[in-house]
Structures are given as C-alpha cells and as structure tokens.
Design an enzyme around this catalytic site. Structure first.
Site, PDB file in Angstrom:
ATOM      1  N   ASP A  67       0.796  -1.148   0.141  1.00 23.27           N
ATOM      2  CA  ASP A  67       0.114  -0.083  -0.084  1.00 23.27           C
ATOM      3  C   ASP A  67       0.746   1.322  -0.057  1.00 23.27           C
ATOM      4  O   ASP A  67       2.093   1.151   0.352  1.00 23.27           O
ATOM      5  CB  ASP A  67      -0.903   0.040   1.238  1.00 23.27           C
ATOM      6  CG  ASP A  67      -0.257  -0.605   2.537  1.00 23.27           C
ATOM      7  OD1 ASP A  67       0.888  -0.503   2.724  1.00 23.27           O
ATOM      8  OD2 ASP A  67      -0.941  -1.093   3.385  1.00 23.27           O
ATOM      9  N   HIS A 138      -7.430  -4.249  10.340  1.00 23.54           N
ATOM     10  CA  HIS A 138      -7.216  -3.988   8.845  1.00 23.54           C
ATOM     11  C   HIS A 138      -6.039  -4.806   8.454  1.00 23.54           C
ATOM     12  O   HIS A 138      -4.893  -5.127   9.083  1.00 23.54           O
ATOM     13  CB  HIS A 138      -7.121  -2.583   8.606  1.00 23.54           C
ATOM     14  CG  HIS A 138      -5.917  -1.939   9.247  1.00 23.54           C
ATOM     15  ND1 HIS A 138      -6.203  -0.932  10.288  1.00 23.54           N
ATOM     16  CD2 HIS A 138      -4.573  -1.891   8.834  1.00 23.54           C
ATOM     17  CE1 HIS A 138      -4.800  -0.503  10.706  1.00 23.54           C
ATOM     18  NE2 HIS A 138      -3.955  -1.009   9.488  1.00 23.54           N
ATOM     19  N   GLU A 143      -9.766  -1.994   5.464  1.00 19.54           N
ATOM     20  CA  GLU A 143     -10.570  -1.865   6.812  1.00 19.54           C
ATOM     21  C   GLU A 143     -11.686  -2.758   7.049  1.00 19.54           C
ATOM     22  O   GLU A 143     -12.129  -3.469   5.840  1.00 19.54           O
ATOM     23  CB  GLU A 143     -11.178  -0.293   7.070  1.00 19.54           C
ATOM     24  CG  GLU A 143     -10.095   0.812   7.087  1.00 19.54           C
ATOM     25  CD  GLU A 143      -8.992   0.763   8.334  1.00 19.54           C
ATOM     26  OE1 GLU A 143      -9.382  -0.270   9.156  1.00 19.54           O
ATOM     27  OE2 GLU A 143      -8.287   1.560   8.379  1.00 19.54           O
TER      28      GLU A 143
HETATM   29  C1  F6R Z   1       1.499  -1.790   6.267  1.00 24.50           C
HETATM   30  C2  F6R Z   1      -0.036  -1.847   6.368  1.00 24.50           C
HETATM   31  C3  F6R Z   1      -0.573  -2.061   7.565  1.00 24.50           C
HETATM   32  C4  F6R Z   1      -0.060  -2.497   9.079  1.00 24.50           C
HETATM   33  C5  F6R Z   1      -0.949  -2.419  10.165  1.00 24.50           C
HETATM   34  C6  F6R Z   1      -0.222  -2.517  11.425  1.00 24.50           C
HETATM   35  O1  F6R Z   1       1.983  -2.041   4.777  1.00 24.50           O
HETATM   36  O2  F6R Z   1      -0.329  -2.333   5.292  1.00 24.50           O
HETATM   37  O3  F6R Z   1      -1.695  -2.976   7.147  1.00 24.50           O
HETATM   38  O4  F6R Z   1       0.600  -3.661   8.861  1.00 24.50           O
HETATM   39  O5  F6R Z   1      -1.406  -1.006  10.122  1.00 24.50           O
HETATM   40  O6  F6R Z   1       0.723  -1.878  11.488  1.00 24.50           O
HETATM   41  P1  F6R Z   1       1.913  -1.792  12.468  1.00 24.50           P
HETATM   42  O7  F6R Z   1       2.725  -3.004  12.117  1.00 24.50           O
HETATM   43  O8  F6R Z   1       2.618  -0.386  12.608  1.00 24.50           O
HETATM   44  O9  F6R Z   1       1.465  -2.306  13.850  1.00 24.50           O
END
Ligand code: F6R
Length: 221
Positions: A67, A138, A143
């Site tokens: 993303d 998500h 989401e």
């Molecule tokens: C990142 C992404 C998000 C993260 C998620 C968890 O490319 O697509 O889905 O994996 O927001 O974020 P962290 O790892 O920072 O808790």
C-alpha cells in the site's frame, strides 16, 4: 492456515525471514510482497543481517508494496516507498528499479491502481506476501468490511487507523493522510504464500477474531 506461536518477537521474525529466504533461494525470479509499519521491522533486520553475513541475495528478486499513502510527495520520509528503501531495500542487493509501490502521487489514482494490478500480474504474481494487522483488524489498508474480492483501489482511512499511525508523523494527526492506495483482499489472497506477523498485546484481539472467529470480510462485531 498455520498459526505459529513463538517465545518472543525475534523468534517470529526469524521464522518469517526463513520463509522469505526460502523463496529467494528456490525461485528463479522471486516476487516478494512487502508490508510497512512496525510489525515487519524485525524481519527486515534479520534479512539484512543474513544478506551481510551469508550473502543472502535479492539480486534476482522483484518486490511490490502492499500500500501507499495518497498525497505525500515522492521522497516524503513516511511515504511507504521511502520507508521500505530505508528499512530494507537500500541495505540489500535488490535492484532499485525492481521495487514497486502503488503511485499515491498520481493525478489519476484509479488508473494508478489498475496499473499496479497489471504490474503484479505481469510479474507472474506474488510468491510470498508479508503482512501485519491493524488494531481494528485491517490488512493492507483494507479496513473491516472490505470485500474478499476487492482489488487495488483508493481507500479512506478510519479515524482509529489515522490515530494509530500518527506516531509515524511525530504525533501530528493532521499530518496523517486521509487516503491510501492499497492492494485489495482479493489481490492479497492471490499471493502463493501469506505470512502475517503480529506481536504485542494490542494485536491479541484482532488475531483472536481472525483465527477463531467466523470468516467475514472484517472482524466480527
Ligand atoms: C502496512 C500495512 C498495515 C500495517 C498495520 C499494522 O503496509 O498495510 O496494514 O500492517 O497497520 O501496523 P503496525 O505494524 O505498525 O502495527
């Protein structure tokens, strides 16, 4: 689906790095799907270490991000392409022109999303996709209630996800973009192997729902 519980985050990162190494060694033209955020950082540190110690090579690989934020100027420190260069690809031998992400700075975002889908298909699909999970469940930036058939497209971040991600923008909620381009659930499910890493208490509930709950396009209420 296999659920592997490890003693600590380093052990989880090591197992995920093993899966990446397997693809890099076994495939002629390995195609990696890379996540950003904090969850995969241990995996990336481990891969960089293996590259330095044992010459694990990314030279034949191609990589696609999950993303990208919409509206951040190219090179912004929190743009996901900048993030992944800093945290992984600039420190290994992946040819820079073989790193790709959705173009969140494009004038025509729908066309950029369609072009990204074509690029992944033209590469032969993703061999191994690394994933994290958000506090609200998500995946990518799909989401809860995103369709199982969804493809790369523009999504609006929820208030909760923007609050979560403000930590990457010096705590400034206003600096967190409101929109992203994200691979869809349908896109992600086409990868030949998915490895999702989740560590810490905040991820216990979304993981419990994902593993033990009924299959739904988002966490069940
Ligand atoms: C990142 C992404 C998000 C993260 C998620 C968890 O490319 O697509 O889905 O994996 O927001 O974020 P962290 O790892 O920072 O808790």
């Amino acid at each position: 689906m296999e659920v592997v519980i490890t003693a600590d985050p380093a052990a989880a990162a090591g197992l995920a790095a093993d899966a990446v190494e397997h693809v890099l060694v076994e495939r002629d033209r390995p195609v990696l799907g890379l996540a950003t955020g904090s969850s995969p950082l241990g995996i990336y540190r481990e891969l960089i270490d293996r590259h330095r110690r044992s010459r694990l090579s990314f030279a034949r690989a191609r990589a696609y991000l999950l993303d990208e934020y919409v509206g951040l100027p190219p090179g912004h420190p929190e743009a996901y392409l900048t993030f992944i260069r800093r945290e992984l690809t600039d420190q290994v031998d992946l040819p820079p022109d073989r790193l790709h992400g959705p173009d969140g700075a494009a004038d025509d975002l729908a066309a950029a999303a369609a072009a990204y889908e074509r690029a992944i298909a033209d590469a032969g699909g993703i061999d191994l996709q690394l994933l994290g999970i958000g506090g609200d469940g998500h995946i990518g930036f799909n989401e809860p209630v995103s369709s199982f058939g969804s493809r790369t497209r523009i999504k609006t971040l929820t208030a909760a996800t923007r609050r979560d991600n403000a930590r990457f923008f010096g705590g400034d909620l206003d600096a967190v973009p409101r929109h992203v381009l994200t691979q869809g659930i349908g896109t992600i499910l086409e990868a030949r192997h998915l490895v999702l890493i989740a560590t810490g208490e905040a991820k216990a509930e979304p993981i419990a729902r994902a593993v033990e709950g009924p299959p739904t396009p988002g966490p069940s209420p």
